[in-house]
Enzyme design. Sequence first.
Site, mmCIF file in Angstrom:
data_model
loop_
_atom_site.group_PDB
_atom_site.id
_atom_site.type_symbol
_atom_site.label_atom_id
_atom_site.label_comp_id
_atom_site.label_asym_id
_atom_site.label_seq_id
_atom_site.Cartn_x
_atom_site.Cartn_y
_atom_site.Cartn_z
ATOM 1 N N LYS A 187 0.809 -1.225 0.000
ATOM 2 C CA LYS A 187 0.000 0.000 0.000
ATOM 3 C C LYS A 187 0.845 1.280 0.000
ATOM 4 O O LYS A 187 0.453 2.288 -0.554
ATOM 5 C CB LYS A 187 -0.929 0.019 1.215
ATOM 6 N N SER A 203 1.672 -9.833 -0.846
ATOM 7 C CA SER A 203 1.328 -8.404 -0.739
ATOM 8 C C SER A 203 1.617 -7.790 0.622
ATOM 9 O O SER A 203 1.827 -6.590 0.722
ATOM 10 C CB SER A 203 -0.133 -8.195 -1.106
ATOM 11 N N GLU A 243 -9.579 5.961 2.997
ATOM 12 C CA GLU A 243 -10.405 4.895 3.566
ATOM 13 C C GLU A 243 -9.472 3.750 3.929
ATOM 14 O O GLU A 243 -8.386 3.642 3.373
ATOM 15 C CB GLU A 243 -11.445 4.416 2.539
HETATM 16 C C1 LIG Z 1 -5.174 -3.965 1.148
HETATM 17 C C2 LIG Z 1 -4.477 -5.218 0.976
HETATM 18 C C3 LIG Z 1 -4.839 -6.138 -0.039
HETATM 19 C C4 LIG Z 1 -6.039 -5.960 -0.909
HETATM 20 O O1 LIG Z 1 -6.040 -4.817 -1.692
HETATM 21 P P1 LIG Z 1 -5.663 -4.821 -3.222
HETATM 22 O O2 LIG Z 1 -5.978 -3.441 -3.657
HETATM 23 O O3 LIG Z 1 -6.530 -5.845 -3.891
HETATM 24 O O4 LIG Z 1 -4.235 -5.153 -3.336
HETATM 25 C C5 LIG Z 1 -4.061 -7.264 -0.197
HETATM 26 N N1 LIG Z 1 -3.012 -7.524 0.603
HETATM 27 C C6 LIG Z 1 -2.649 -6.689 1.597
HETATM 28 C C7 LIG Z 1 -1.483 -7.046 2.446
HETATM 29 C C8 LIG Z 1 -3.365 -5.514 1.820
HETATM 30 O O5 LIG Z 1 -2.994 -4.702 2.812
#
Ligand SMILES: *Cc1c(COP(=O)(O)O)cnc(C)c1O
Length: 396
Positions: free
Chosen positions: A92, A381, A114
């Site tokens: 993020k 992620s 948000e």
């Molecule tokens: C917010 C988040 C997601 C989901 O959001 P995307 O916009 O689909 O990437 C996935 N993994 C993590 C670690 C997040 O913080």
Amino acid sequence: MQTDKRNERKGRFGKYGGQYVPETLMPALSQLEEVFEQSLLEEEFQKELNDLYQNYIGRPTPLYFAKRLTEYFGKAKILLKREDLNHTGAHKINNAIGQALLAKRLGKQRIIAETGAGQHGVATATACALLGLECTVFMGAKDIERQQPNVFRMKMLGAKVHSATNGEQTLKEATSEAIRDWVTNVTTTHYILGTASGPHPYPLMVREFQSIIGKEAKEQCLKQFKALPDYVLACIGGGSNAIGIFHEFKNDASIELIGLEAGGKGVNTKEHASSISKGKLGILHGTMSYLVQDDFGKINEVHSISAGMDYPGVGPEHSYLKDIGRAQYYPVTDKQALEGFKLLANKEGILAALESSHAIGYLFELMPKTQKDETVMINLSGRGDKDIPILKEHLG
Ligand SMILES: *Cc1c(COP(=O)(O)O)cnc(C)c1O
């Protein structure tokens, strides 16, 4: 491809996307589009952004060969793009910092955002502290309860956390309240949207700031393994980490792009958030895309074990990639995600975010179909520390 590119610059991915917002927001969106397009061409902006990517976030993140995980399945080689190692623990921050720099160029001192699991809220609060901007984060009351560590983090970073108490009190309501605030304070405020959704130019802009993931991963893969991957996997909330890694591989037709949605308690129950697998065309938060809704267009309650995936919509480009067959999207249940979480912890010593664990959980289905000379790349992620309270509930 040429018309695709032209339409994208105007905010359309096939029939998806657009700018379905109150007229009062149009000047702000136009101004944002203009400053974004200018900044892309500006060497000074790119330098500033790349400097922060490297020296503040800690990029490039490693592309890691998961040897024991690979041995466990005995099939294709598994590589992890370690976005969990970014400062603040997820992808993020790539977008939050990019947009905060744009806010400065827009001359806006106040930021709103948000957040679901709190990762985007933490990333935005961090970028604001770093660049001296005022920050208010909107978060559903239910998420505030289940993501306490991140709420505390945001407050320590100097952000105000505003509790959204409408409806289901999760990400959808937090986003609606952020948009309401933006309509009221648009002249002084920039809205840092956290995913590749919302009205144009957000899907394009968020993709741009997240595409560093795929650019690095492609270069690293070629350098370390002398070949491109055969599969690229990412979890899908709104779709920003997925589009960030997919974008660079989209034109390599032989690579299978696979997005994993929140299957919750199963897509044949009502408790899931699989917008692409189970949704229908609709409009939410300024954009046209697949939405989980009933036959009358009312948006359904959604569920996921992971607060970051608990959203009834999805970024418009994913709906388009699904329609043209360039990417595939499958649901992964809460249970499968927990299995994925445990497997990665035991085999590699990595506690993944519950969101990312959806991509790991899908390996149980995918790996038997792969060959030994193939490569599966997964976008990891984020890290799982924020999920410890939920994990305790389910695994403790
Ligand atoms: C917010 C988040 C997601 C989901 O959001 P995307 O916009 O689909 O990437 C996935 N993994 C993590 C670690 C997040 O913080």
